[in-house]
Scaffold this motif. Structure first.
Motif, PDB file in Angstrom:
ATOM      1  N   ASP A  95     -44.812  -9.735 -23.963  1.00 22.28           N
ATOM      2  CA  ASP A  95     -44.391  -9.046 -24.810  1.00 22.28           C
ATOM      3  C   ASP A  95     -45.150  -7.902 -25.329  1.00 22.28           C
ATOM      4  O   ASP A  95     -46.393  -8.302 -25.284  1.00 22.28           O
ATOM      5  N   ARG A  96     -44.558  -6.982 -25.756  1.00 21.80           N
ATOM      6  CA  ARG A  96     -45.418  -5.718 -26.320  1.00 21.80           C
ATOM      7  C   ARG A  96     -46.668  -5.416 -25.396  1.00 21.80           C
ATOM      8  O   ARG A  96     -47.676  -5.506 -26.151  1.00 21.80           O
ATOM      9  N   LYS A 109     -38.446   2.013 -29.715  1.00 19.79           N
ATOM     10  CA  LYS A 109     -38.539   0.726 -30.397  1.00 19.79           C
ATOM     11  C   LYS A 109     -39.131   0.825 -31.748  1.00 19.79           C
ATOM     12  O   LYS A 109     -40.317   1.147 -31.913  1.00 19.79           O
ATOM     13  N   GLY A 153     -41.208   0.365 -35.043  1.00 26.39           N
ATOM     14  CA  GLY A 153     -42.066  -0.602 -35.116  1.00 26.39           C
ATOM     15  C   GLY A 153     -42.096  -0.983 -37.002  1.00 26.39           C
ATOM     16  O   GLY A 153     -41.398  -0.640 -37.864  1.00 26.39           O
ATOM     17  N   ARG A 205     -44.129  -1.844 -26.842  1.00 33.89           N
ATOM     18  CA  ARG A 205     -45.023  -2.273 -28.198  1.00 33.89           C
ATOM     19  C   ARG A 205     -44.214  -1.537 -29.294  1.00 33.89           C
ATOM     20  O   ARG A 205     -43.282  -0.484 -28.984  1.00 33.89           O
TER      21      ARG A 205
END
Length: 201
Positions: free
Chosen positions: A102-103, A197, A199, A132
């Protein structure tokens, strides 16, 4: 991964693929990567075959562009061997179950490949998972509604591909369904859709 028939085809043509593949225009990819709200230091070339997108985004020559690291994930071993021979990091894997944490990447690029995937929704969800926060997904595809797009759809059917092409708006909707904020960067026979994505600041 690609559909089983598609993978077998790419396995067979891996040695000749780069000779006959269309020349990669890095500009749409760079434009998409520049939309990230974080430094782009690690890029995943998803279903990237011989690493055309990876080589395009890591090539020197664009003013102010700091070339990132890139890794290709693809289902075809022979295609990945060609990528590795050209100096690109290559990992065999399924686009719907990426072998990445993940990320773990700042950007994901899917170049001329989404239409080959048997489960594009799973691949896009995986792209979102490994991104991320403030990273971007850049999808470069072909519009089946254009004249050249219709010809390409017919040609891929003749070859035996199990391809599913989507227009820019349908692709943007699929990117949104994966939890990313979509935008269509350009349209035409070839088009680019961005997914960002968001944040937490």
């Amino acid at each position: 991964m690609h559909g089983p028939g598609d993978v077998r085809f790419f396995d067979r043509i891996a040695r000749l693929y780069d000779r006959f593949a269309p020349k990669t225009d890095p500009e749409p990819l760079w434009t998409g990567l520049a939309r990230a709200d974080r430094p782009v230091e690690r890029v995943l070339d998803l279903a990237g075959g011989t690493g055309r997108a990876a080589r395009a985004v890591t090539a020197p020559g664009r003013p102010g562009w700091r070339a990132p690291e890139a890794v290709v994930v693809d289902a075809s071993g022979p295609m990945l061997r060609r990528a590795a021979e050209r100096g690109t990091a290559a990992v065999r894997g399924d686009a719907g179950r990426l072998p990445l944490r993940d990320r773990s990447v700042d950007a994901v690029v899917v170049l001329d490949a989404l239409h080959h995937l048997p489960d594009p929704a799973a691949a896009l969800a995986e792209a979102a998972r490994v991104l991320r926060p403030d990273g971007v997904l850049v999808v470069r595809e072909y519009d089946p509604g254009t004249l050249r797009g219709r010809a390409l759809v017919a040609a891929e059917r003749l070859v035996g591909f199990d391809s599913t092409f989507r227009d820019p708006d349908a692709t943007a909707s699929a990117v949104a369904d994966a939890g990313l904020t979509p935008s269509v960067l350009d349209r035409g026979f070839a088009f680019t859709v961005l997914g960002k994505k968001r944040g937490s600041h």
